[in-house]
Each structure stands twice: as C-alpha cells, then as structure tokens.
Design a protein around this motif. Structure first.
Motif, mmCIF file in Angstrom:
data_model
loop_
_atom_site.group_PDB
_atom_site.id
_atom_site.type_symbol
_atom_site.label_atom_id
_atom_site.label_comp_id
_atom_site.label_asym_id
_atom_site.label_seq_id
_atom_site.Cartn_x
_atom_site.Cartn_y
_atom_site.Cartn_z
ATOM 1 N N SER A 1 27.398 35.619 37.299
ATOM 2 C CA SER A 1 28.059 35.807 38.588
ATOM 3 C C SER A 1 27.396 36.977 39.304
ATOM 4 O O SER A 1 26.739 37.802 38.672
ATOM 5 N N LYS B 1 34.693 38.964 38.470
ATOM 6 C CA LYS B 1 35.403 37.807 37.919
ATOM 7 C C LYS B 1 35.343 37.755 36.383
ATOM 8 O O LYS B 1 35.708 36.756 35.770
ATOM 9 N N ARG C 1 39.953 27.565 43.489
ATOM 10 C CA ARG C 1 39.858 26.476 44.451
ATOM 11 C C ARG C 1 41.071 26.520 45.362
ATOM 12 O O ARG C 1 42.206 26.573 44.857
#
Ligand code: NAP
Ligand code: ZN
Ligand code: ZN
Length: 348
Positions: free
Chosen positions: A206, A211, A340
C-alpha cells in the motif's frame, strides 16, 4: 407497461450525478426484473462518469455491482424465482455463440459483451446500470447470492470480487504460494480476503502504513508501504503472484523485480496511460506480465458459492445514501475508502 425506476444520472464528465428516472422494460420471456437493494461504487464507475475512458454516451446511469431481489419473471424463466436473492455484475448479455461465450468466458465475447451500462442492448436502447431502483436482465446473466452473505456486502463481489477471484484461481493461489496485492481499495481488499481464504500467504503493498492494521485484521500476513524504498529491496524476487489493482500509473519494472522465478504480475487496475516495462524485467527470472478482466458467469457463480462457503465472505462496506455519491467519488479518488462504498437503493 414499462416500470419507472428512480436513478442517479451522470449527464457530462464534469457535472455531479443528479437524481432522475429511467424506464425499465417489462421482463421478456427469459428475463427477470430485480428490485435493487444495494449497488457498490467501483472505480470504473467513476472512470466512466468522469469521461476518463473514450466513448461515454451521456446521460448514463452507471453501477455494475448490483445486489437485490427478483420481483418479476418472464413466462419461460427457469433459473430464478420471485423472492430470490440475486446479483448482476459488469455485463448483461453477450453473443452466446462465439468460442469464448461457449467456454463460459462471456466477458471476452468476440462480438463484444453488453456492458451493464454505456452499451446497447438487444432492444437497441442504451443499457443503464445499478444506480437505480430496478433492472431487467436475461436470466442467464443473473447470479444467485448465497443466503449467508448480507446483500450490502455481497454487491461488491459482482465486480471487485470476481475481478480478484478470477486471477487468484487462474494463477493457482493457495497454500505455499506468496501473493502480493498492490493497492488496498475495493478490489485490493477483496483480493486480500479471498487469497487468505484460499490459504495463500498474502502481502499488501500500500502507499502508506495507514491501512496496516485493517489489512492484518483481514488476513494479510505481511504489509509494506511502497513509499518506503526499502520495501523493494527487502522483497526482491519474493512473490509467485502479484496483482496490481492501482487505478493510477505505477512503475511496473519496480514491481516485476519482486517476482520469483516464473512468477506472474497480473494487471487489473486500469490507468489511463499504457504501462511500459524493460524486457530485462521479464527475461530475468523468466517472469510473466499478464492482465485479467472480470470473470465469466460460471466462475462468478463459483466465486459467490466460495464466499458463501467461506463463512459468508463479503466486502467491507460503508453504506451511503444516494445523496452522498458525489462525495464518495472524491473519497475513492483520494484512496479514502474502507473499503467499498455501497449505495442503499432505497434512497435513490
Ligand atoms: P479503488 O477502491 O480506488 O482502489 C485503488 C487503490 O489503489 C487505492 O485504494 C490505493 O490503495 C491505490 N492507489 C490509488 N492511487 C494510487 C497511486 N497514485 N499510486 C499507488 N497506489 C494508488 O479502486 P477499485 O474500485 O479497487 O478499482 C481499481 C482499478 O481497477 C480501477 O482502475 C478500476 O477501473 C479497475 N477495475 C478493473 C477491472 C478488471 O476487470 N480488470 C474490474 C474492476 C475495476 P492504497 O491506499 O492501499 O495505496
Ligand atoms: Zn467494476
Ligand atoms: Zn460471444
């Protein structure tokens, strides 16, 4: 009588999406009408709405991560019944006759599959997608969602899920295999959860350490920030499979150097510029560079069944009302989504 569906409509590459209505035809003999409950926001929706890719026909209703319940069926439908929990992904039709359709790889239909939005259907009308309250689709392009997966976290499986499951399966992810996922967004976090469920050793690459805790909680064994140049030294020659989900340009050579002998890097992210790489990056250690596009209907159903059997595996979602779609787009572009956005279709 056609049904009027509420929708959110993109009218130009620069305008915010706005509320509107669209007509949905009555289901034909082999079609079902689905009451949409949730629709995921895929980065491809944003690329389309904002005109990043060629030939968008406005006005368009985007959305191809659709989960809902069958509310009407045509006279000759056998695969689905009223009340069934179902999903629709990136395409709603294909020629059904070419070698790829016959092989169950409809996303590679030689005549061109019919996308869920921004295509033209058999009725000659533009297809309109899932940012709406209902959709009418041929029964063969409608998937069954296992009971154990809540519909909000199931919606992203229809694009993000299958787009990651397909390369993981096709390149044999599993025990004893070291996999890396570049980019922990919608696709990336699904790839991580699925590869972990398949028993692979998963590493997340990442941009930052932000995260890390989430990734380890979702089943990653390792996590590295790509902003740290040391990452590329430590991991040289390490992975059997790397899947790149990044929607922006990255240095492909740098990531190829992380592959072991015969390893493969699969591109699924769609930056606007073509990637370039040195021949030596592939020649050395006989590495492979490949791409992968969604998955066929048969493999999509297999993926949903796998997720059902893996404890109801679904996406990590932030459910939003339709009024927040434009804000959500900005947050996706800023890599600020965990992981999402899913629109509650009751709010269109
Ligand atoms: P997303 O949620 O925005 O995830 C992309 C992730 O990439 C971000 O969360 C971020 O993760 C990383 N990233 C973003 N900008 C970056 C940059 N400049 N440099 C390095 N990393 C960056 O998007 P998505 O919905 O997962 O979709 C990803 C891409 O796949 C899009 O281009 C989409 O169009 C494409 N797509 C392809 C298919 C297919 O069939 N091939 C299907 C669906 C989508 P970190 O914060 O962890 O770095
Ligand atoms: Zn998508
Ligand atoms: Zn075909």
């Amino acid at each position: 009588m056609p049904t009027l569906a509420k929708a959110y409509v993109a009218t130009s590459p620069t305008a915010a999406l706005e509320p509107g209505t669209i007509e949905r035809r009555d289901p034909g003999d082999f079609e079902v009408r689905i009451a949409i409950k949730f629709t995921g926001i895929c980065h491809s929706d944003i690329h389309t709405a904002r005109g990043d890719w060629a030939s968008v026909k406005y006005p368009v209703v985007i959305g191809h991560e659709i989960a809902g319940v069958v509310e009407a069926v045509g006279a000759r439908v056998t695969r689905h019944a009223v009340g069934d929990r179902v999903g629709v992904g990136c395409f709603v039709d294909s020629c059904r006759d070419c070698v790829n359709c016959r092989a169950g790889e409809e996303q590679h239909c030689l005549a061109g599959s019919t996308s869920t939005y921004n295509s033209v259907g058999r009725d000659g009308l533009p297809t309109q997608g899932g940012y709406s309250t209902s959709i009418v689709v041929d029964e063969n392009y409608v998937l069954r969602i296992p009971d154990g997966i809540p519909l909000d976290s199931a919606a992203p499986l229809l694009c993000a899920g299958i787009t990651m499951y397909s390369p993981l399966r096709n390149w044999n992810a599993g025990p004893g295999k070291r996999e890396a996922i570049i980019g922990m967004g919608g696709l990336g976090h699904m790839g991580l959860k699925m590869a972990a469920a398949m028993g692979a050793e998963v590493t997340v690459l990442s941009q930052s350490l932000k995260k890390q805790e989430d990734a380890l909680g979702l089943g990653a064994q390792h996590y590295y920030a790509t902003s740290d140049p040391g990452t590329f030294e430590v991991l040289t020659g390490h992975f059997h499979l790397i899947i790149n989900t990044v929607s922006a340009d990255i240095d492909v050579d740098q990531y190829l150097s992380l592959l072991a002998l015969d390893g493969t890097m699969v591109l699924v992210g769609l930056p606007s510029k073509p990637p370039t790489q040195r021949a030596w990056s592939l020649i050395s250690l006989r590495r492979n560079l490949a791409g992968s596009k969604m998955g066929g209907i048969r493999q999509t159903q297999e993926m949903l069944n796998f997720c059902g059997a893996s404890g109801g595996l679904g996406a990590e979602v932030e459910v939003i009302p339709a009024s927040k779609i434009n804000d959500a787009f900005d947050r996706v572009i800023a890599s600020d989504v965990r992981y999402r956005f899913v629109i509650d279709a009751g709010t269109f």
